[in-house]
Design an enzyme around this catalytic site. Structure first.
Site, PDB file in Angstrom:
ATOM      1  N   SER A  13      -3.609   2.310 -18.398  1.00  0.00           N
ATOM      2  CA  SER A  13      -4.983   2.362 -17.904  1.00  0.00           C
ATOM      3  C   SER A  13      -5.786   3.549 -18.430  1.00  0.00           C
ATOM      4  CB  SER A  13      -4.985   2.391 -16.364  1.00  0.00           C
ATOM      5  OG  SER A  13      -4.364   3.558 -15.879  1.00  0.00           O
ATOM      6  N   PRO A  56       2.514   4.955   1.188  1.00  0.00           N
ATOM      7  CA  PRO A  56       3.134   5.330   2.467  1.00  0.00           C
ATOM      8  C   PRO A  56       2.119   5.897   3.440  1.00  0.00           C
ATOM      9  CG  PRO A  56       4.389   6.193   0.596  1.00  0.00           C
ATOM     10  CD  PRO A  56       3.099   5.684   0.046  1.00  0.00           C
ATOM     11  N   GLY A  57       2.345   5.634   4.728  1.00  0.00           N
ATOM     12  CA  GLY A  57       1.559   6.269   5.772  1.00  0.00           C
ATOM     13  C   GLY A  57       0.240   5.604   6.096  1.00  0.00           C
ATOM     14  N   VAL A  58      -0.034   4.405   5.552  1.00  0.00           N
ATOM     15  CA  VAL A  58      -1.323   3.763   5.844  1.00  0.00           C
ATOM     16  C   VAL A  58      -1.229   2.814   7.036  1.00  0.00           C
ATOM     17  CG1 VAL A  58      -2.163   3.987   3.486  1.00  0.00           C
ATOM     18  CG2 VAL A  58      -0.898   1.941   4.137  1.00  0.00           C
ATOM     19  N   GLY A  59      -0.036   2.670   7.626  1.00  0.00           N
ATOM     20  CA  GLY A  59       0.095   1.879   8.850  1.00  0.00           C
ATOM     21  C   GLY A  59       0.606   0.478   8.654  1.00  0.00           C
ATOM     22  N   LYS A  60       1.349   0.238   7.577  1.00  0.00           N
ATOM     23  CA  LYS A  60       1.833  -1.126   7.314  1.00  0.00           C
ATOM     24  C   LYS A  60       2.834  -1.569   8.389  1.00  0.00           C
ATOM     25  CE  LYS A  60       3.438  -0.042   3.266  1.00  0.00           C
ATOM     26  NZ  LYS A  60       3.053   1.370   3.247  1.00  0.00           N
ATOM     27  N   THR A  61       3.816  -0.716   8.672  1.00  0.00           N
ATOM     28  CA  THR A  61       4.858  -1.089   9.631  1.00  0.00           C
ATOM     29  C   THR A  61       4.316  -1.144  11.053  1.00  0.00           C
ATOM     30  OG1 THR A  61       6.495  -0.027   8.205  1.00  0.00           O
ATOM     31  CG2 THR A  61       7.162  -0.519  10.456  1.00  0.00           C
ATOM     32  N   GLY A 108       0.821  -1.198   0.000  1.00  0.00           N
ATOM     33  CA  GLY A 108       0.000   0.000   0.000  1.00  0.00           C
ATOM     34  C   GLY A 108       0.854   1.247   0.000  1.00  0.00           C
ATOM     35  N   LYS A 144      -8.277   4.131  -6.901  1.00  0.00           N
ATOM     36  CA  LYS A 144      -8.912   4.986  -7.910  1.00  0.00           C
ATOM     37  C   LYS A 144     -10.335   5.365  -7.513  1.00  0.00           C
ATOM     38  CE  LYS A 144      -6.123   3.128 -11.711  1.00  0.00           C
ATOM     39  NZ  LYS A 144      -6.090   2.328 -12.946  1.00  0.00           N
TER      40      LYS A 144
END
Length: 815
Positions: free
Chosen positions: A712, A390-395, A388, A755
């Site tokens: 696309s 950056p900044g969505v909380g993966k780590t 995903g 999108k």
């Protein structure tokens, strides 16, 4: 040979100690030594580490109670005792079987009480005896003995005389070569006339092993004993000459390293006296740690083999530290040591909900894993990959998973990793060798089943002179192989199958296909505005207030303010920039608080503009349909989804085709395909062929400094071209995404969720997608698609029918 100054030496040095002793000559060494009557039974005195010969007198200090009692009774009686050496000098309380069966009948010459309350006795050997059988063992040994045959003294035998002369010469030579032997010893040897005593005296002083001296004592024939002694003397002289040669070389080339070595040897001796050397203590500590390890037999065998090798090494050798570090690594690793998992699914779910808002799919996957683990009791951990922007909380999600499972948490950053040895380690023979970072991390975690986050796995640099780290990760992330992971430093297999690996990535495109195939991919798309507001309220604001020293009620963020921050000052799928802006606002208010200036604790929109300045981002909004040739497309970027506008302008010319806007090769090819297809099927849209010949076409996508690429936008290009050449209006608030082929097929594209979020932010109401993207819509939560209408198409002409109105724009172009 072992002549030293004549001085009193304790029996603890002879019978029970380690130091050497000085045999003395008795006053009657020239008397026939076989004339004395040998009793049938004698009390037996065991000796350690030495052999008494007939005619030789030695002082000993008696330490054992048995020995003291024997000496006292013998001294007050016949003064005759049997003296026999122990087979193993390490035995403290020997039995009759622990003694050699050949010894010497000795006479107790003198018993002395020393100032330290010890007893010193001087004994002189008389006749050789053989021990036949044990009579008693308490309070001391008494045995039946038999005198051995007398040594035969040969007169007028030239060969024997030559043998004796050779023994004397070689003895004097040995004395000369050994600087530790006083010169008086040579004088003593020159004045011995008796061949028997000469052989016995030199045998007693010979610097040989206990076994060799015992062998000499047991030889009855004097000639054979003298020849054996001569061979031993010859060997000793060779050793002394070699030793002197080595010492001469050392003296000629004594550099700093050798000087340090000798000083360290002296220091070691001092440390031994004070309670043992540090190196020995380290080996003892390693053994103690090893006893508590739950490792396999294979690892145990390797450890014991390397430890035995270490104990034989010189601590000053370079290899010592290499082997010591290797063994420390082995004992510090958590072999088969696991933390207890939290099997309370409700509690685990609550922890995940408390730490992260949304992300229901991931939370469900973790709870499924826990449920199966609870049922089965043992299973291979899943290998997840969160993908995903950056900044969505993966780590941070990895840390939350560790807390929910009650496991240790390890994070390993892979960004820019280019050396395979970082994963597999170096071979321990190299200087500065270390295990790989996976093994190092487990050593720190002290558990073999942590949650292990491989951060930024898509940014591993592969295929260079240092190897391919991505290929090394194939074994780590393969559930069928990682149970026997081989680290080059350890050189033994380590089980990684109980580790829960969680990889994070911004894009799958740069991950090795084989590596991607081993992981369970879970998409983390961006957040809606409503979700960002909830995240800010639940997590970001409380965290920043605490970090800046504010109490909970000292500053309040209302929903309209948070919404304005998100829309006007951030352009991201995650919440990292939002977190920074919240921190900036709190810092501003901290200044007022410290300076005791009044401020409204409830932040207003005016306060927000004062602190943050004018809005930095204009919200993407769908444009009006008053202009022909302008269509809204949907695109995916590394920071989430965005809308883009495809603009087509026609001008009189010769049919030239131009594209601008920093378009990549793939996007240019998509525009060309759309133009060629429209020109080939212009009749279906009532477009005259002369329009393509007399009008130049210019395609542009705004924000020309931003690179754009991908297939696309194919149907978006076609729709914009069709609108420009037909001058028909587009349906209001409609957007589209899909790849176009020359056969008019509309192919599916990726990044659908991102999108859709971008479309919702821009106020789009209808979206056109490929029919094959319908499956992606079913996987998206209802809250993301609420208020949107989807049209699924297979053919590009269906796109034209859906998007183009019959109405033409104002002031249309006449072809």
């Amino acid at each position: 040979m072992d002549f030293n100054e004549m001085k009193t030496i304790g029996l603890s040095d002879i019978i029970e100690g380690e130091t050497e002793f000085l045999p003395l000559m008795g006053g009657n060494e020239e008397l026939p030594m076989d004339d004395a009557d040998v009793p049938k039974q004698l009390p037996i005195l065991p000796l350690r580490n030495t052999v008494l010969f007939p005619g030789v007198m030695i002082p000993i200090t008696v330490g054992r109670e048995k020995s003291i009692k024997l000496i006292n009774e013998a001294y007050s009686g016949t003064k005759l005792i049997g003296v026999v050496s122990q087979v193993d000098g390490a035995i403290e309380d020997p039995t009759f079987d622990d003694l050699f069966k050949t010894g010497v009948m000795a006479q107790v010459v003198k018993v002395l009480k020393m100032p330290d309350d010890s007893t010193t006795v001087i004994i002189q050997g008389r006749n050789r005896i053989a021990l036949d059988s044990e009579v008693q063992s308490q309070p001391y040994f008494i045995a039946n003995v038999t005198p051995l045959l007398s040594d035969v003294i040969i007169d007028n035998n030239e060969e024997f005389k030559a043998l004796m002369d050779s023994i004397k010469d070689m003895s004097l030579k040995a004395i000369k070569l050994n600087p530790n032997i006083p010169s008086d010893a040579g004088f003593a040897i020159k004045n011995i006339e008796s061949p028997t005593f000469l052989v016995n005296f030199i045998s007693s002083n010979l610097n040989s092993s206990l076994e060799d001296k015992q062998k000499l004592l047991e030889i009855t024939d004097l000639t054979e004993r003298a020849q054996t002694l001569l061979g031993m003397l010859s060997k000793e002289i060779q050793m002394l000459e070699l030793k002197n040669q080595i010492q001469d070389k050392v003296k000629l080339d004594l550099d700093k390293q050798q000087r340090d070595y000798f000083l360290n040897q002296q220091l070691k001796t001092i440390q031994d006296e004070l309670g043992g050397s540090p190196h020995e203590q380290e080996i003892i500590e390693l053994k103690k740690k090893a006893e508590k390890k739950k490792w396999s037999k294979e690892v145990k065998d390797v450890f014991e083999k390397e430890l035995a090798k270490l104990s034989r090494m010189n601590p000053m050798a370079a290899e010592f530290s290499i082997h010591h570090n290797y063994l420390e690594t082995l004992v510090d690793l958590p072999w088969n040591e696991f933390s207890n998992d939290n099997f309370d699914l409700k509690k685990a779910g609550k922890i995940l909900d408390d730490d992260h808002y949304g992300l229901d799919k991931i939370k469900e996957r973790i709870l499924e894993y826990l449920a199966v683990l609870k049922l089965k009791g043992d299973m291979k951990s899943p290998i997840l990959c969160f993908v995903g922007p950056p900044g969505v909380g993966k780590t941070s999600l990895g840390k939350s998973i560790a807390r929910a499972l009650n496991r240790e948490y390890i994070r390993m950053a892979l960004g820019g990793l280019r050396d395979e040895a970082e994963i597999r380690g170096h071979r321990k023979t190299y200087i500065g060798a270390m295990p790989g970072r996976i093994i190092q991390s487990l050593k720190k975690a002290k558990k073999s089943n942590p949650v292990f986050v491989l951060d930024e796995i898509d940014k591993v640099v592969g295929g260079n002179v240092s190897g391919d780290p991505a290929s090394a990760l194939l074994e780590v992330l393969d559930p069928e192989q990682n149970s026997s992971f081989y680290d080059n430093y350890l050189e033994v297999e380590y089980d990684l199958s109980k580790i829960m690996f969680v990889a994070t990535a911004n894009s799958l495109s740069s991950i090795h296909p084989a590596l991607r195939d081993r992981m369970e991919i879970i998409d983390l798309s961006g957040y809606l505005i409503q979700e960002k507001i909830e995240i800010a309220k639940r997590h970001l604001i409380p965290k920043q207030l605490e970090e800046h020293g504010f109490k909970k009620n000292q500053l309040v963020f209302k929903k309209p303010v948070l919404e304005r921050i998100i829309e006007d000052y951030t352009a991201e799928s995650g919440v990292r920039t939002l977190d920074k802006h919240i921190a900036k606002i709190i810092r501003n208010r901290a200044k007022f608080l410290v300076m005791d200036e009044a401020f409204d604790k409830e932040l207003s929109l005016e306060d927000l503009r004062t602190i943050m300045g004018p809005p930095r981002f204009q919200k993407d909004k769908a444009i009006s349909n008053e202009h022909a040739g302008v269509v809204t497309g949907l695109a995916w970027t590394s920071v989430g989804g965005v809308i883009l506008f495809v603009e087509v302008s026609l001008s009189r010319g010769k049919g030239q085709f131009t594209m601008t806007g920093s378009l990549g090769d793939v996007m240019k090819e998509s525009a060309t395909v759309a133009y060629k297809y429209l020109r080939a099927h212009s009749e279906e849209l009532n477009i005259p062929q002369k329009a393509f010949e007399k009008w130049d076409v210019h395609i542009h996508i705004p924000e020309g400094a931003t690179p754009k690429d991908g297939p696309s936008a194919g149907i978006t290009f076609f729709t914009a071209l069709a609108s420009a050449f037909t001058q028909r209006k587009l349906k209001n608030k409609i957007a589209m995404t899909g790849e176009l082929t020359l056969r008019s097929k509309v192919l599916p594209v990726g990044g659908i969720k991102e999108k859709i979020l971008a479309a919702k932010r821009a106020g789009i109401k209808e979206i056109i997608l490929s029919s094959e993207n319908k499956k992606d819509i079913h996987e998206i939560s209802e809250k993301y698609i609420k208020g949107l209408t989807f049209h699924f198409v297979d053919n590009v002409m269906e796109v034209a029918d859906l998007a183009l109105l019959k109405t033409k724009v104002k002031n249309p172009i006449r072809f």
